[in-house]
Design a protein around this motif. Structure first.
Motif, PDB file in Angstrom:
ATOM      1  N   HIS A 363     -14.369  67.107  47.613  1.00 46.62           N
ATOM      2  CA  HIS A 363     -14.720  68.432  48.125  1.00 46.62           C
ATOM      3  C   HIS A 363     -13.932  69.502  47.389  1.00 46.62           C
ATOM      4  CE1 HIS A 363     -15.515  71.800  50.682  1.00 46.62           C
ATOM      5  NE2 HIS A 363     -14.237  71.929  50.988  1.00 46.62           N
ATOM      6  N   GLU A 364     -14.611  70.582  47.037  1.00 42.09           N
ATOM      7  CA  GLU A 364     -13.947  71.659  46.311  1.00 42.09           C
ATOM      8  C   GLU A 364     -14.105  72.966  47.067  1.00 42.09           C
ATOM      9  OE1 GLU A 364     -13.882  73.757  41.878  1.00 42.09           O
ATOM     10  OE2 GLU A 364     -14.876  71.838  42.187  1.00 42.09           O
ATOM     11  N   GLU A 391      -3.287  71.879  38.608  1.00 43.93           N
ATOM     12  CA  GLU A 391      -4.211  72.963  38.272  1.00 43.93           C
ATOM     13  C   GLU A 391      -4.737  73.661  39.522  1.00 43.93           C
ATOM     14  OE1 GLU A 391      -7.146  71.178  35.772  1.00 43.93           O
ATOM     15  OE2 GLU A 391      -5.849  71.286  34.003  1.00 43.93           O
ATOM     16  N   ILE A 392      -3.849  73.842  40.499  1.00 39.06           N
ATOM     17  CA  ILE A 392      -4.196  74.548  41.731  1.00 39.06           C
ATOM     18  C   ILE A 392      -3.618  75.946  41.649  1.00 39.06           C
ATOM     19  CG2 ILE A 392      -3.927  74.591  44.241  1.00 39.06           C
ATOM     20  CD1 ILE A 392      -3.483  71.502  44.021  1.00 39.06           C
ATOM     21  N   SER A 393      -4.488  76.949  41.696  1.00 38.17           N
ATOM     22  CA  SER A 393      -4.055  78.341  41.645  1.00 38.17           C
ATOM     23  C   SER A 393      -3.808  78.852  43.057  1.00 38.17           C
ATOM     24  CB  SER A 393      -5.112  79.208  40.956  1.00 38.17           C
ATOM     25  OG  SER A 393      -5.287  78.802  39.616  1.00 38.17           O
ATOM     26  N   ILE A 394      -2.692  79.539  43.235  1.00 44.30           N
ATOM     27  CA  ILE A 394      -2.317  80.040  44.556  1.00 44.30           C
ATOM     28  C   ILE A 394      -2.709  81.509  44.666  1.00 44.30           C
ATOM     29  CG2 ILE A 394      -0.415  80.485  46.132  1.00 44.30           C
ATOM     30  CD1 ILE A 394       1.030  78.104  44.860  1.00 44.30           C
ATOM     31  N   GLU A 395      -3.516  81.818  45.677  1.00 40.47           N
ATOM     32  CA  GLU A 395      -3.954  83.195  45.903  1.00 40.47           C
ATOM     33  C   GLU A 395      -2.865  84.002  46.588  1.00 40.47           C
ATOM     34  OE1 GLU A 395      -7.371  85.506  48.570  1.00 40.47           O
ATOM     35  OE2 GLU A 395      -7.730  83.471  47.855  1.00 40.47           O
ATOM     36  N   SER A 396      -2.181  83.391  47.556  1.00 41.10           N
ATOM     37  CA  SER A 396      -1.092  84.080  48.245  1.00 41.10           C
ATOM     38  C   SER A 396      -0.125  83.048  48.794  1.00 41.10           C
ATOM     39  CB  SER A 396      -1.613  84.963  49.381  1.00 41.10           C
ATOM     40  OG  SER A 396      -2.268  84.191  50.369  1.00 41.10           O
ATOM     41  N   ALA A 426     -10.210  77.906  44.729  1.00 40.70           N
ATOM     42  CA  ALA A 426     -10.962  76.653  44.784  1.00 40.70           C
ATOM     43  C   ALA A 426     -10.194  75.526  44.093  1.00 40.70           C
ATOM     44  CB  ALA A 426     -12.329  76.821  44.133  1.00 40.70           C
ATOM     45  N   ALA A 427     -10.094  74.402  44.802  1.00 40.48           N
ATOM     46  CA  ALA A 427      -9.420  73.217  44.269  1.00 40.48           C
ATOM     47  C   ALA A 427     -10.074  71.995  44.902  1.00 40.48           C
ATOM     48  CB  ALA A 427      -7.932  73.250  44.604  1.00 40.48           C
ATOM     49  N   THR A 428      -9.927  70.850  44.265  1.00 38.50           N
ATOM     50  CA  THR A 428     -10.499  69.646  44.862  1.00 38.50           C
ATOM     51  C   THR A 428      -9.542  69.085  45.908  1.00 38.50           C
ATOM     52  OG1 THR A 428      -9.535  68.125  43.250  1.00 38.50           O
ATOM     53  CG2 THR A 428     -11.696  69.075  42.721  1.00 38.50           C
ATOM     54  N   GLU A 429     -10.126  68.425  46.880  1.00 38.87           N
ATOM     55  CA  GLU A 429      -9.317  67.798  47.926  1.00 38.87           C
ATOM     56  C   GLU A 429      -8.339  66.795  47.323  1.00 38.87           C
ATOM     57  OE1 GLU A 429      -8.946  66.748  52.325  1.00 38.87           O
ATOM     58  OE2 GLU A 429     -10.092  68.315  51.340  1.00 38.87           O
ATOM     59  N   GLY A 430      -8.796  66.058  46.323  1.00 42.43           N
ATOM     60  CA  GLY A 430      -7.934  65.060  45.691  1.00 42.43           C
ATOM     61  C   GLY A 430      -6.706  65.681  45.061  1.00 42.43           C
ATOM     62  N   ASN A 431      -6.889  66.801  44.364  1.00 41.60           N
ATOM     63  CA  ASN A 431      -5.751  67.463  43.732  1.00 41.60           C
ATOM     64  C   ASN A 431      -4.787  68.044  44.764  1.00 41.60           C
ATOM     65  OD1 ASN A 431      -6.571  66.855  41.164  1.00 41.60           O
ATOM     66  ND2 ASN A 431      -7.450  68.865  40.721  1.00 41.60           N
ATOM     67  N   ILE A 432      -5.332  68.615  45.819  1.00 43.54           N
ATOM     68  CA  ILE A 432      -4.471  69.149  46.882  1.00 43.54           C
ATOM     69  C   ILE A 432      -3.625  68.041  47.488  1.00 43.54           C
ATOM     70  CG2 ILE A 432      -4.500  70.056  49.246  1.00 43.54           C
ATOM     71  CD1 ILE A 432      -4.954  72.298  47.427  1.00 43.54           C
ATOM     72  N   ALA A 434      -2.791  65.168  46.171  1.00 47.03           N
ATOM     73  CA  ALA A 434      -1.815  64.668  45.195  1.00 47.03           C
ATOM     74  C   ALA A 434      -0.611  65.605  45.097  1.00 47.03           C
ATOM     75  CB  ALA A 434      -2.480  64.507  43.829  1.00 47.03           C
ATOM     76  N   ALA A 435      -0.868  66.920  45.122  1.00 47.09           N
ATOM     77  CA  ALA A 435       0.226  67.884  45.061  1.00 47.09           C
ATOM     78  C   ALA A 435       1.116  67.781  46.293  1.00 47.09           C
ATOM     79  CB  ALA A 435      -0.335  69.300  44.923  1.00 47.09           C
ATOM     80  N   LEU A 436       0.511  67.623  47.460  1.00 48.65           N
ATOM     81  CA  LEU A 436       1.295  67.500  48.690  1.00 48.65           C
ATOM     82  C   LEU A 436       2.129  66.221  48.697  1.00 48.65           C
ATOM     83  CD1 LEU A 436      -1.252  68.779  51.369  1.00 48.65           C
ATOM     84  CD2 LEU A 436       0.656  70.013  50.330  1.00 48.65           C
ATOM     85  N   ASP A 437       1.572  65.159  48.157  1.00 51.39           N
ATOM     86  CA  ASP A 437       2.343  63.912  48.059  1.00 51.39           C
ATOM     87  C   ASP A 437       3.564  64.107  47.164  1.00 51.39           C
ATOM     88  OD1 ASP A 437       0.585  62.585  49.709  1.00 51.39           O
ATOM     89  OD2 ASP A 437      -0.525  61.616  48.087  1.00 51.39           O
ATOM     90  N   ALA A 438       3.379  64.830  46.056  1.00 54.49           N
ATOM     91  CA  ALA A 438       4.496  65.076  45.133  1.00 54.49           C
ATOM     92  C   ALA A 438       5.556  65.968  45.781  1.00 54.49           C
ATOM     93  CB  ALA A 438       3.971  65.724  43.847  1.00 54.49           C
ATOM     94  N   ILE A 439       5.125  66.964  46.534  1.00 51.13           N
ATOM     95  CA  ILE A 439       6.060  67.855  47.229  1.00 51.13           C
ATOM     96  C   ILE A 439       6.879  67.073  48.252  1.00 51.13           C
ATOM     97  CG2 ILE A 439       6.192  69.803  48.836  1.00 51.13           C
ATOM     98  CD1 ILE A 439       3.670  70.914  47.346  1.00 51.13           C
ATOM     99  N   ALA A 440       6.201  66.162  48.966  1.00 50.04           N
ATOM    100  CA  ALA A 440       6.913  65.324  49.937  1.00 50.04           C
ATOM    101  C   ALA A 440       7.917  64.417  49.239  1.00 50.04           C
ATOM    102  CB  ALA A 440       5.909  64.504  50.741  1.00 50.04           C
ATOM    103  N   ALA A 441       7.502  63.853  48.080  1.00 49.84           N
ATOM    104  CA  ALA A 441       8.394  62.967  47.330  1.00 49.84           C
ATOM    105  C   ALA A 441       9.632  63.699  46.815  1.00 49.84           C
ATOM    106  CB  ALA A 441       7.632  62.333  46.167  1.00 49.84           C
ATOM    107  N   ASP A 442       9.517  64.992  46.610  1.00 48.40           N
ATOM    108  CA  ASP A 442      10.660  65.799  46.160  1.00 48.40           C
ATOM    109  C   ASP A 442      11.641  66.098  47.295  1.00 48.40           C
ATOM    110  OD1 ASP A 442       9.665  65.911  43.595  1.00 48.40           O
ATOM    111  OD2 ASP A 442       8.712  67.871  43.841  1.00 48.40           O
ATOM    112  N   GLY A 443      11.290  65.710  48.517  1.00 50.54           N
ATOM    113  CA  GLY A 443      12.171  65.942  49.653  1.00 50.54           C
ATOM    114  C   GLY A 443      12.174  67.370  50.149  1.00 50.54           C
TER     115      GLY A 443
END
Length: 457
Positions: A363-364, A391-396, A426-432, A434-443
């Motif tokens: 989903h995008e 490749e997720i752009s942040i609007e705010s 707009a971003a894909t669910e998969g990329n979102i 994956a980014a959240l998993d990486a943020i969690a892994a960073d503690g």
């Protein structure tokens, strides 16, 4: 030779005024069943004029014959066994209002169809799980399986899609299809209450069951969405292909932030045609406050249809209640009485395509992401970096401390976790994910993130 219509309507002859007679057997005399009986009696003359047939309840069945339902049952044949009612020669059309996807409801409908009788039902769970097989039975025997009341209560969305929009190609259908969830989210937004507090009130008012899981975790909406998907896109019902999330994780802060950003949060069921297949999803969604569906509050339901000719059509009305649901049931009965026999899901079952599932990971769209992060230097930058890597752009991006924490610790010395809110383009669910998993892994996270999709007009 007697026509199919004449054989089904009044096999025992005509009424005194020469009109055909449709004899109803009603299985289930709860709030909706009793309302159907009263409506048939109250509207008898108008229904006869509109359909050319006399509609008459002849048989009923329920669990308790002695219960006072506020209606006179003395003129009807009582059946302790609803399956026997479905097979009875005294009945031409069976109205199934028992509920549930298995057991008595399924046996009643199968017995009625096997006997060549029309069926009218409000049972979304039965159709979501067995609709393909039941529709095949109905079409093989040349009878109707009607289900207007199964989706969005008193809103005539089935007729609107199947008949009113026959000349349109529909690209998306979405809506608020569960009044319990909409009531809870409306109260949370208006009064700043927690999910738990609003759920308790909803249960006290009879809007939510003692076990509310089916409603608040999105399964009720998923059943209804699967039915609409089949009708709109000409595919077999595939309730297992619906991605489902409920509203139990929504917090008052999410509704406050949505309001500040120009959105409202609704639990939506969304079915959309994509190049990869049919996307079916149920989840909390941010919708623009200016949109029609954002104005729908309380227990009211709404369904929006996007199509090529009419562009956008939103139907709003009561999603539950005895009279509202009975209105949809009686509309189907009137069609049966008038001799209207249509393919159950808009086209013959043999012509329904297999549903090609699109997983949520593909989903995008835009996303609202609430992270509860540790209050230390570099956290926001670390989050932004992980988002950029996917490749997720942040609007705010908004970081704030709660009012309570700020007043008790104005200098931030306690370093309690704080909410960090992101709105993405707009971003894909998969990329979102994956980014959240990486943020969690960073503690960086103090608790699980909140993710809400944004549906822009």
């Amino acid at each position: 030779m007697m026509s199919l219509l004449d054989r089904i309507l009044s096999p025992r002859g005509s009424s005194r005024d020469g009109a055909r007679t449709l004899r109803l057997g009603i299985a289930g005399l709860g709030t909706v069943g009793a309302s159907v009986v009263r409506m048939i009696e109250r509207r008898a003359e108008a229904l006869s004029a509109a359909t050319g047939a006399t509609i008459r309840v002849t048989a009923v069945s329920a669990r308790d014959a002695k219960r006072d339902r506020g209606i006179d049952l003395s003129g009807f044949t009582w059946f302790d066994d609803p399956v026997a009612l479905a097979r009875s020669a005294e009945v031409d059309c069976v109205v199934e209002l028992v509920g549930g996807s298995e057991g008595a409801a399924k046996e009643i409908v199968e017995a009625a169809l096997a006997a060549g009788k029309h069926v009218v039902t409000a049972n979304k769970a039965l159709l979501a799980h067995h609709g393909n097989a039941l529709a095949k039975m109905a079409e093989t025997r040349g009878v109707t399986l009607a289900y207007e009341a199964s989706v969005a209560g008193g809103i005539p969305v089935i007729k609107a899609i199947r008949e009113g929009l026959a000349g349109n190609a529909v690209s998306r259908v979405y809506g608020i299809m569960n009044g319990t969830c909409n009531y809870i989210l409306s109260r949370m937004e208006a009064e700043g209450l927690t999910f738990e507090a609003c759920l308790k009130d909803a249960q006290a008012l009879g809007y939510a069951e003692a076990d509310p899981t089916f409603d608040v975790e999105g399964f009720d909406t998923a059943h209804k969405l699967a039915i609409l998907t089949s009708l709109v896109f000409g595919v077999e019902i595939d309730v297992e292909g619906v991605s489902v999330e409920g509203i139990s994780a929504i917090q008052p802060l999410d509704l406050t932030m949505a309001d500040e950003l120009g959105y409202r949060i609704k639990l939506l069921g969304v079915a959309q045609a994509t190049e990869a297949g049919i996307e079916q999803r149920v989840h909390p969604t941010m919708v623009p406050k200016a949109s029609a569906i954002a104005q729908v509050m309380g227990v009211t339901n709404a369904v929006t249809i996007d199509a090529d000719a009419i562009k956008e059509l939103t139907l709003i009305g009561p999603g539950a209640g005895g009279d509202a649901t009975a209105s949809a049931v009686v509309a189907d009965i009137a069609d049966v009485a008038a001799g209207l026999v249509r393919p159950t899901f808009g086209k013959p079952v043999t012509q329904l395509a297999a549903s090609r599932r699109v997983e949520m990971q593909r989903h995008e769209g835009g996303y609202y992401v609430r992270l509860t992060v540790h209050d230390r230097t570099g956290v926001a930058a670390g989050v932004a970096t992980r988002m950029a890597e996917r490749e997720i752009s942040i609007e705010s991006i908004v970081q704030r401390r709660s009012a309570k924490a700020a007043s008790s610790d104005p200098h931030g010395l306690s370093r309690q976790p704080v909410p960090l809110v992101l709105i993405t383009y707009a971003a894909t669910e998969g990329n979102i994910r994956a980014a959240l998993d990486a943020i969690a892994a960073d503690g960086l996270l103090a608790e699980a993130p909140q993710l809400i999709r944004i549906e822009r007009e």
